[in-house]
Motif scaffolding. Structure first.
Motif, short mmCIF file in Angstrom:
data_model
loop_
_atom_site.label_atom_id
_atom_site.label_comp_id
_atom_site.label_asym_id
_atom_site.label_seq_id
_atom_site.Cartn_x
_atom_site.Cartn_y
_atom_site.Cartn_z
N THR A 31 46.78 28.41 62.23
CA THR A 31 46.35 28.99 63.21
C THR A 31 45.07 29.37 63.34
O THR A 31 44.72 30.25 62.45
N SER A 94 45.54 32.44 60.89
CA SER A 94 46.55 32.99 60.22
C SER A 94 47.44 31.69 59.68
O SER A 94 47.21 30.63 60.15
N GLN A 95 48.37 32.04 58.87
CA GLN A 95 49.07 30.93 58.25
C GLN A 95 50.65 30.90 59.04
O GLN A 95 50.88 30.34 59.90
N VAL A 96 51.38 31.75 58.33
CA VAL A 96 52.78 31.82 58.85
C VAL A 96 52.76 33.04 59.98
O VAL A 96 52.13 33.83 59.97
N PHE A 97 53.82 32.80 60.62
CA PHE A 97 54.08 33.90 61.63
C PHE A 97 54.35 35.32 60.88
O PHE A 97 54.81 35.65 60.05
N ARG A 98 53.08 36.21 61.56
CA ARG A 98 53.23 37.71 60.96
C ARG A 98 52.69 37.89 59.94
O ARG A 98 53.43 38.51 59.04
N SER A 99 51.62 37.10 59.56
CA SER A 99 51.37 37.38 58.05
C SER A 99 49.91 38.22 57.98
O SER A 99 49.15 37.98 57.01
N GLY A 100 49.46 38.52 59.26
CA GLY A 100 48.08 39.19 59.34
C GLY A 100 47.01 38.18 59.37
O GLY A 100 47.20 36.95 58.90
N TYR A 101 46.02 38.31 60.01
CA TYR A 101 44.70 37.51 60.12
C TYR A 101 43.84 37.65 59.38
O TYR A 101 43.68 38.83 58.67
N TYR B 32 55.89 44.34 64.53
CA TYR B 32 54.89 44.34 63.58
C TYR B 32 53.56 45.06 63.71
O TYR B 32 53.11 44.61 64.52
N ILE B 34 49.75 46.24 62.08
CA ILE B 34 48.93 46.01 60.73
C ILE B 34 47.69 47.15 61.05
O ILE B 34 47.37 47.49 62.12
N TYR B 36 43.83 47.60 60.05
CA TYR B 36 42.59 46.98 59.45
C TYR B 36 41.29 47.96 59.24
O TYR B 36 41.07 48.85 59.95
N PHE B 46 42.25 42.94 56.45
CA PHE B 46 43.64 43.48 56.26
C PHE B 46 43.57 44.54 55.28
O PHE B 46 43.12 44.39 54.14
N ASP B 49 50.30 46.56 56.13
CA ASP B 49 51.32 46.08 57.30
C ASP B 49 52.66 46.68 57.08
O ASP B 49 52.83 47.24 56.24
N ARG B 51 56.58 46.58 59.18
CA ARG B 51 57.52 45.76 60.07
C ARG B 51 58.56 46.82 60.67
O ARG B 51 58.62 47.98 59.82
N TYR B 96 55.64 36.05 70.22
CA TYR B 96 55.37 34.99 69.34
C TYR B 96 55.18 33.92 70.31
O TYR B 96 56.04 33.43 71.09
N GLY B 100 53.78 29.29 64.61
CA GLY B 100 52.81 29.72 64.08
C GLY B 100 51.71 30.56 64.50
O GLY B 100 50.84 31.07 63.96
N TYR B 102 50.87 33.71 66.95
CA TYR B 102 51.01 35.30 67.66
C TYR B 102 50.08 35.91 67.84
O TYR B 102 48.96 35.72 67.23
N LEU B 104 47.68 39.41 68.03
CA LEU B 104 47.85 40.72 67.67
C LEU B 104 47.05 41.43 68.99
O LEU B 104 45.88 40.99 69.37
#
Lengths: 112, 116
Positions: A31, A94-101, B32, B34, B36, B46, B49, B51, B96, B100, B102, B104
């Motif tokens: 993504t 980003s890669q997987v859902f909710r892994s940070g950008y 969720y 984060i 920065y 980053f 983070d 949850r 979501y 893949g 989402y 922010l």
């Protein structure tokens, strides 16, 4: 090795011109995103692409057109540039859902 | 619309002191978060983070605290160094929007200045 790279870093152009900003990521992420940061440092999402498919398209003038030739690239083309388009544009991935950008270093666009 | 915001736009701290940067969010569905760090002329980086099923998470010299009751997030930096000078953003997501992907939502940012 630059993870997310944008070109150019600086772009000065006249009103009415058409310009493109390129973004490439070598992280293997699925993504990619474009964010706009205004003079007050506020970051706002513009577009999101997942595997070359447009996922998010926020309220952005249709003068802005993203193009994703493959999942490692997401370019931003802007037609008929206006003074209000002046900002810093950031590409992210980003890669997987909710892994940070992971963000690129930004392109500072100045329209004169 | 719902948004993420910050209490303090600027913060000056003495080198070696601890820094606390606060963030309030209004979307109760956010799960969720984060933090920065953005240095001058660079993109956001980053830091850490957390949850929503946690209320504290620690990294190297940084700790994030989450209080879901009052919708408050904080970033604590221990023994602040000149290299910590930057703008700090909190970001949250509860959406979501596709496989893949989402979205922010970023807060307004706090500028941290470290006094040597």
């Amino acid at each position: 090795d630059t993870a997310v790279s944008q070109t150019p870093k600086y772009l000065v152009t006249q009103m009415g011109n058409d310009k493109s900003i390129k973004c490439e990521q070598n992280l293997g992420h699925d993504t990619m995103y474009w964010y706009k940061q205004d003079s007050k440092k506020f970051l706002k999402i513009m577009f999101s692409y997942n595997n070359k498919e447009l996922i998010i398209n926020e309220t952005v003038p249709n003068r802005f057109s993203p193009k994703s030739p493959d999942k490692a690239h997401l370019n931003l083309h802007i037609n008929s540039l206006e003074l209000g388009d002046s900002a810093v544009y950031f590409c992210a991935s980003s890669q997987v859902f909710r892994s940070g950008y992971t963000f690129g270093s930004g392109t500072r666009l100045t329209v004169v | 619309g719902e948004s993420v915001g910050l209490h303090l736009p600027t913060l000056s701290v003495q080198e070696g002191d601890n820094s606390i940067i606060n963030c309030a969010y209004s979307n109760s569905a956010s799960d969720y978060f984060i933090w920065y760090k953005q240095e001058s002329g660079k993109g956001p980086q980053f830091i850490i983070d957390i949850r929503s099923n946690m209320d504290k998470r620690q990294g190297q010299r940084v700790t994030v605290l989450l209080n879901k009751t009052v919708k408050h997030l904080s970033l604590q930096i221990a023994a602040t160094q000149p290299g910590d000078s930057a703008v700090y953003f909190c970001a949250e997501t509860a959406t979501y929007s596709g496989a893949g992907s989402y979205q922010l939502t970023f807060g307004k940012g706090t500028k941290l200045s470290v006094i040597p």
